[in-house]
Design a protein around this motif. Structure first.
Motif, PDB file in Angstrom:
ATOM      1  N   THR A 144     -16.854   4.378   8.145  1.00 19.49           N
ATOM      2  CA  THR A 144     -18.023   3.681   8.851  1.00 19.49           C
ATOM      3  C   THR A 144     -17.675   4.494  10.199  1.00 19.49           C
ATOM      4  O   THR A 144     -16.656   5.014  10.416  1.00 19.49           O
ATOM      5  N   VAL A 145     -18.797   4.549  10.925  1.00 19.94           N
ATOM      6  CA  VAL A 145     -18.475   5.251  12.194  1.00 19.94           C
ATOM      7  C   VAL A 145     -18.529   4.121  13.271  1.00 19.94           C
ATOM      8  O   VAL A 145     -19.164   3.116  13.157  1.00 19.94           O
ATOM      9  N   THR A 146     -17.399   4.080  14.170  1.00 23.02           N
ATOM     10  CA  THR A 146     -17.254   3.100  15.132  1.00 23.02           C
ATOM     11  C   THR A 146     -18.444   2.963  16.223  1.00 23.02           C
ATOM     12  O   THR A 146     -19.220   4.041  16.231  1.00 23.02           O
ATOM     13  N   ARG A 147     -18.461   1.888  16.646  1.00 18.27           N
ATOM     14  CA  ARG A 147     -19.650   1.687  17.692  1.00 18.27           C
ATOM     15  C   ARG A 147     -19.748   2.801  18.763  1.00 18.27           C
ATOM     16  O   ARG A 147     -20.959   3.293  19.142  1.00 18.27           O
ATOM     17  N   SER A 148     -18.761   3.367  19.250  1.00 16.54           N
ATOM     18  CA  SER A 148     -18.966   4.344  20.221  1.00 16.54           C
ATOM     19  C   SER A 148     -19.104   5.359  19.668  1.00 16.54           C
ATOM     20  O   SER A 148     -19.536   6.269  20.258  1.00 16.54           O
ATOM     21  N   GLY A 149     -19.215   5.698  18.017  1.00 19.85           N
ATOM     22  CA  GLY A 149     -19.477   6.937  17.639  1.00 19.85           C
ATOM     23  C   GLY A 149     -18.383   8.101  17.860  1.00 19.85           C
ATOM     24  O   GLY A 149     -18.602   9.170  17.324  1.00 19.85           O
ATOM     25  N   LEU A 150     -17.157   7.444  18.174  1.00 21.82           N
ATOM     26  CA  LEU A 150     -16.183   8.654  18.390  1.00 21.82           C
ATOM     27  C   LEU A 150     -15.321   8.814  17.128  1.00 21.82           C
ATOM     28  O   LEU A 150     -14.667   9.901  17.054  1.00 21.82           O
ATOM     29  N   PHE A 151     -15.324   7.691  16.406  1.00 21.93           N
ATOM     30  CA  PHE A 151     -14.110   7.601  15.211  1.00 21.93           C
ATOM     31  C   PHE A 151     -15.057   7.514  14.074  1.00 21.93           C
ATOM     32  O   PHE A 151     -15.844   6.911  13.940  1.00 21.93           O
ATOM     33  N   TYR A 152     -14.409   7.724  12.959  1.00 20.00           N
ATOM     34  CA  TYR A 152     -14.296   7.465  11.460  1.00 20.00           C
ATOM     35  C   TYR A 152     -13.393   6.272  11.431  1.00 20.00           C
ATOM     36  O   TYR A 152     -12.305   6.714  11.337  1.00 20.00           O
ATOM     37  N   GLU A 153     -13.749   5.174  10.869  1.00 20.91           N
ATOM     38  CA  GLU A 153     -12.813   4.223  10.512  1.00 20.91           C
ATOM     39  C   GLU A 153     -12.906   4.305   8.707  1.00 20.91           C
ATOM     40  O   GLU A 153     -13.911   4.078   8.310  1.00 20.91           O
ATOM     41  N   VAL A 154     -11.734   4.663   8.097  1.00 20.71           N
ATOM     42  CA  VAL A 154     -11.652   4.563   6.791  1.00 20.71           C
ATOM     43  C   VAL A 154     -10.662   3.491   6.254  1.00 20.71           C
ATOM     44  O   VAL A 154      -9.503   3.374   6.546  1.00 20.71           O
ATOM     45  N   GLU A 155     -11.381   2.837   5.241  1.00 21.76           N
ATOM     46  CA  GLU A 155     -10.654   1.671   4.716  1.00 21.76           C
ATOM     47  C   GLU A 155      -9.979   2.155   3.506  1.00 21.76           C
ATOM     48  O   GLU A 155     -10.609   2.515   2.622  1.00 21.76           O
ATOM     49  N   GLY A 156      -8.708   1.781   3.122  1.00 24.40           N
ATOM     50  CA  GLY A 156      -8.112   2.096   2.458  1.00 24.40           C
ATOM     51  C   GLY A 156      -7.634   0.754   1.498  1.00 24.40           C
ATOM     52  O   GLY A 156      -7.899  -0.489   1.710  1.00 24.40           O
ATOM     53  N   LYS A 157      -6.351   0.956   0.479  1.00 23.57           N
ATOM     54  CA  LYS A 157      -5.823   0.184  -0.279  1.00 23.57           C
ATOM     55  C   LYS A 157      -4.349   0.336  -0.213  1.00 23.57           C
ATOM     56  O   LYS A 157      -3.943   1.300   0.042  1.00 23.57           O
ATOM     57  N   THR A 158      -3.594  -0.801  -0.299  1.00 24.67           N
ATOM     58  CA  THR A 158      -1.941  -0.570  -0.358  1.00 24.67           C
ATOM     59  C   THR A 158      -1.867  -0.468  -1.858  1.00 24.67           C
ATOM     60  O   THR A 158      -2.271  -1.433  -2.589  1.00 24.67           O
ATOM     61  N   ILE A 159      -1.127   0.481  -2.232  1.00 28.11           N
ATOM     62  CA  ILE A 159      -0.939   0.965  -3.562  1.00 28.11           C
ATOM     63  C   ILE A 159       0.629   1.109  -3.901  1.00 28.11           C
ATOM     64  O   ILE A 159       1.212   1.428  -2.791  1.00 28.11           O
ATOM     65  N   THR A 160       0.914   1.038  -5.100  1.00 24.11           N
ATOM     66  CA  THR A 160       2.315   1.577  -5.579  1.00 24.11           C
ATOM     67  C   THR A 160       2.122   2.312  -6.625  1.00 24.11           C
ATOM     68  O   THR A 160       1.651   2.179  -7.581  1.00 24.11           O
ATOM     69  N   ARG A 161       2.862   3.646  -6.566  1.00 24.98           N
ATOM     70  CA  ARG A 161       2.794   4.526  -7.506  1.00 24.98           C
ATOM     71  C   ARG A 161       4.020   4.752  -8.316  1.00 24.98           C
ATOM     72  O   ARG A 161       4.982   4.554  -7.427  1.00 24.98           O
ATOM     73  N   THR A 162       4.089   4.644  -9.377  1.00 31.74           N
ATOM     74  CA  THR A 162       5.465   4.786 -10.179  1.00 31.74           C
ATOM     75  C   THR A 162       5.550   6.109 -11.238  1.00 31.74           C
ATOM     76  O   THR A 162       4.553   6.220 -11.917  1.00 31.74           O
ATOM     77  N   ASP A 163       6.607   6.790 -10.958  1.00 32.03           N
ATOM     78  CA  ASP A 163       6.565   8.027 -11.594  1.00 32.03           C
ATOM     79  C   ASP A 163       7.719   7.693 -12.514  1.00 32.03           C
ATOM     80  O   ASP A 163       8.757   7.365 -12.141  1.00 32.03           O
ATOM     81  N   GLN A 164       7.341   8.032 -13.742  1.00 27.24           N
ATOM     82  CA  GLN A 164       8.570   7.682 -15.078  1.00 27.24           C
ATOM     83  C   GLN A 164       8.866   9.281 -15.318  1.00 27.24           C
ATOM     84  O   GLN A 164       8.217  10.085 -15.755  1.00 27.24           O
ATOM     85  N   PHE A 165      10.348   9.128 -15.773  1.00 26.89           N
ATOM     86  CA  PHE A 165      10.824  10.337 -16.496  1.00 26.89           C
ATOM     87  C   PHE A 165      11.249   9.878 -17.664  1.00 26.89           C
ATOM     88  O   PHE A 165      11.830   9.119 -18.069  1.00 26.89           O
ATOM     89  N   ASP A 166      10.610  10.776 -18.667  1.00 27.75           N
ATOM     90  CA  ASP A 166      10.677  10.381 -20.071  1.00 27.75           C
ATOM     91  C   ASP A 166      11.542  11.675 -20.611  1.00 27.75           C
ATOM     92  O   ASP A 166      11.182  12.873 -20.793  1.00 27.75           O
ATOM     93  N   ASP A 167      12.687  11.272 -21.170  1.00 29.95           N
ATOM     94  CA  ASP A 167      13.657  12.268 -21.926  1.00 29.95           C
ATOM     95  C   ASP A 167      13.167  13.197 -22.785  1.00 29.95           C
ATOM     96  O   ASP A 167      13.487  14.343 -23.100  1.00 29.95           O
TER      97      ASP A 167
END
Length: 170
Positions: free
Chosen positions: A21-44
Motif C-alpha cells: 500500500t502507499v501511505t497517506r502521505s504518498g511518500l512510502f510503500y508499506e509492504v506487509e510480510g509474514k514471520t516465517i521459519t526456513r529449515t535447511d536439511q542436509f541429507d548424507d
C-alpha cells in the motif's frame, strides 16, 4: 512480477508478491510480510554416503532461520543506527532523493518535501520499535527499509521510500 530496486545501488528490496500500500502521505510503500521459519536439511545420501542397515541412523542435520519473509526472500541485511546516526542518514538520503527529483520529476519535489517533514518525525518518534535493513550489497548510499510490527505484535511490515525505488518487470 514486479521487483522494486533501490534507485541508487540497484539492490532488490521487495517484490509485488506482498500486500503493498502507499501511505497517506504518498511518500512510502508499506509492504506487509509474514514471520516465517526456513529449515535447511542436509541429507548424507546427496554426497554418496550410504548408512548400513546395521548402523543406527544418525539422522539429518538441519539448520533453521526465522524472520520476516521480505528480509529473507530479498537478502536484506540488518544494519544498526543510533537515533543520532539515523537522523544524519535520513537527512542526507532525503537530500539525495530531492536532488534526483529536481532533475527527473520536478512536479513531485514539493509533495516530497512536505511529506518528509511529517513522516520523518513519525519515524524518529517510533525509532525504538524499528529495525533497519539495507539491500544485499550493504551500499551506504542505498535505501534503508524500516521494519516494524502491527499492533498484534506478530505481523511484520516494512516501509520504503517510494521515490527511492525503481520498478522492474521480471
Amino acid at each position: 512480477m514486479l521487483i522494486y530496486k533501490c534507485k541508487f545501488c540497484d539492490d532488490e528490496m521487495f517484490s509485488d508478491i506482498y500486500k503493498i500500500t502507499v501511505t497517506r502521505s504518498g511518500l512510502f510503500y508499506e509492504v506487509e510480510g509474514k514471520t516465517i521459519t526456513r529449515t535447511d536439511q542436509f541429507d548424507d545420501a546427496l554426497i554418496g554416503a550410504n548408512a548400513s542397515a546395521e548402523e543406527a541412523c544418525e539422522g539429518i542435520d538441519a539448520s533453521s532461520i526465522s524472520g520476516c519473509d521480505i528480509v529473507l526472500n530479498h537478502n536484506l541485511r540488518e544494519t544498526g543506527f543510533t537515533k543520532k546516526s539515523f537522523m544524519v542518514f535520513i537527512k542526507e538520503y532525503c537530500k539525495k532523493l530531492k536532488a534526483w527529483l529536481e532533475v527527473n520529476d520536478p512536479d513531485r519535489v514539493e509533495a516530497f518535501q512536505e511529506g518528509c517533514k511529517k513522516e520523518v518525525k513519525k519515524i524518529v518518534d517510533d525509532y525504538d520499535n524499528l529495525q533497519f535493513f539495507t539491500g544485499e550489497s550493504m551500499n551506504p548510499e542505498g535505501m534503508v527499509g524500516l521494519l516494524n510490527y502491527r499492533e498484534d505484535g506478530t505481523t511484520p511490515f516494512m516501509i520504503f521510500f517510494k521515490d527511492g525505488l525503481i520498478e522492474e518487470k521480471c
